[in-house]
Design an enzyme around this catalytic site. Sequence first.
Site, PDB file in Angstrom:
ATOM      1  N   TRP A  16       1.695  -0.928  -6.440  1.00 28.23           N
ATOM      2  CA  TRP A  16       2.674  -1.884  -6.972  1.00 28.23           C
ATOM      3  C   TRP A  16       2.036  -3.247  -7.268  1.00 28.23           C
ATOM      4  CZ3 TRP A  16       6.040   1.352  -8.349  1.00 28.23           C
ATOM      5  CH2 TRP A  16       6.459   2.406  -7.516  1.00 28.23           C
ATOM      6  N   SER A  71       7.348  -2.526   2.821  1.00 25.18           N
ATOM      7  CA  SER A  71       8.215  -3.432   3.572  1.00 25.18           C
ATOM      8  C   SER A  71       7.539  -3.908   4.857  1.00 25.18           C
ATOM      9  CB  SER A  71       9.532  -2.727   3.911  1.00 25.18           C
ATOM     10  OG  SER A  71      10.243  -2.400   2.737  1.00 25.18           O
ATOM     11  N   ALA A  75       2.395   0.972   3.333  1.00 19.67           N
ATOM     12  CA  ALA A  75       2.717  -0.371   3.826  1.00 19.67           C
ATOM     13  C   ALA A  75       3.324  -1.171   2.691  1.00 19.67           C
ATOM     14  CB  ALA A  75       1.467  -1.072   4.364  1.00 19.67           C
ATOM     15  N   SER A  78      16.628  -4.788  -0.214  1.00 18.25           N
ATOM     16  CA  SER A  78      17.858  -5.343   0.348  1.00 18.25           C
ATOM     17  C   SER A  78      17.958  -5.051   1.842  1.00 18.25           C
ATOM     18  CB  SER A  78      19.079  -4.762  -0.376  1.00 18.25           C
ATOM     19  OG  SER A  78      19.144  -5.240  -1.713  1.00 18.25           O
ATOM     20  N   GLU A  79      17.471  -3.880   2.251  1.00 14.38           N
ATOM     21  CA  GLU A  79      17.522  -3.530   3.672  1.00 14.38           C
ATOM     22  C   GLU A  79      16.625  -4.453   4.504  1.00 14.38           C
ATOM     23  OE1 GLU A  79      19.259  -0.619   1.298  1.00 14.38           O
ATOM     24  OE2 GLU A  79      17.196  -1.356   1.142  1.00 14.38           O
ATOM     25  N   GLU A 109       9.847  -7.717  -3.772  1.00 15.91           N
ATOM     26  CA  GLU A 109       9.888  -8.909  -2.917  1.00 15.91           C
ATOM     27  C   GLU A 109      10.674  -8.644  -1.624  1.00 15.91           C
ATOM     28  OE1 GLU A 109       7.838 -10.523  -4.215  1.00 15.91           O
ATOM     29  OE2 GLU A 109       8.119 -10.899  -6.331  1.00 15.91           O
ATOM     30  N   GLU A 123       0.857  -1.183   0.000  1.00 13.57           N
ATOM     31  CA  GLU A 123       0.000   0.000   0.000  1.00 13.57           C
ATOM     32  C   GLU A 123       0.895   1.236   0.000  1.00 13.57           C
ATOM     33  OE1 GLU A 123      -3.505  -2.186   2.662  1.00 13.57           O
ATOM     34  OE2 GLU A 123      -2.618  -0.305   3.368  1.00 13.57           O
TER      35      GLU A 123
END
Length: 415
Positions: free
Chosen positions: A169, A145, A143, A397-398, A394, A140
Amino acid sequence: MTSSDNEIWQPEPPVLLPPWHTQEREELQQQARRFAMDEVLPVANELDPQKGEIPASLLNRLAELGYFGITVPAEHGGLGLGVFEYCMVSEELARAWMSTASILARSQGLGTAVPEEAKRNDLLARSARGDWIGAIALSEPDAGSDLAGVSTRAVLDGDEWVVTGRKRWCGNAKAADFIQVLVRERDPEEGESRSKGLVNLLLEKKRGEFPEGLSGYPIDKVGYHGFLTWDLTFDGVRIPAGNVIDEAAASDEEGDDAKRAGFAEAQKFLNTARVHTAARAVGLARAALEDSIVYLQEREQFGHPIGDFQALRFNVAEMAAQIEQSRAFYRQVAHLLDLGVPCEKEASMVKLEATEMSVRVTNQAMQLHGGNGYTTERQVERHWRDARLTTIFEGTSEIQKRIISDRLLPRSPLT
């Protein structure tokens, strides 16, 4: 490596070696490779610069080859294979056009875990033949990660859920046969995890249309063309009450929370998705390397092909070593998933390493191409643009680093 004045040496693609080699896997790899290079690559070279969508003819060919049902059991018309084969085929497709590898993730039995067995079996068969291709609406505006922060609401009204909120997304949303939507049916109670109350709902729809109450606009992306990515608004969208897609996996004795484990189901999906992303990243990096090897033989400076210069040859060596390392890692983790071994940490590790590698390798490939790499005349700029996204979707990296570190290093009581 040798080349003559009349012949450009073509780089050898990777082969399956022990312990992963079987005759069946080798044949599947060779088939996917021929299809990717002979049929996918020409379409990608034509349509990607136009930000065009994957044509129906190419989707039909993916269906004919059985790639939408690689992991669907054979009794439902799928190939009955594992995550390993799914990732192996996806690497080959991503080498030509990452979007064709990505569209496979919208099938593979996705959106079929409905409570009614007859319907579940029908959807699995449709998924296997490429007639049930979906979209995932998890993130969202506030919202991404933090999936536990999902605020899109679902209120039960008689025999229907009424969904209100916004999703972002959501790739392939309008072209899909269904959208899997992560929603909140209730707020967590005091002492409960923030993810309590999340539910996965199955919104069935017609391809190329949005149902009543659903609207959206396509997000203009830097790369990752082939299908559109949407910002969606749910304004009273109605979904049948029985379309809580996780319920098929839980027994009555486990209770409602187990049946509606929307957050846990989303996390399980993400583990496979992260290994799949690693395979796609390897495919992109490999494409950049193979294109660079050809270019270094074609381009001449100071009376020599630039591939004769040691500094550039060493770049090629480093790129190849990094790709091989990530390939070996994703194959290992895919194998673990097929064995049913819990490997959330390993899935995050391979996603982190392979995607960051892909960014480095495609960037180096751009450098090896010089000014020609910074044009749309060469495929390397497409590989570079698409690789950059793999470190973001998906789980960034963090986020992968957070998942990994949380499983290695306990936090102090002060945090």
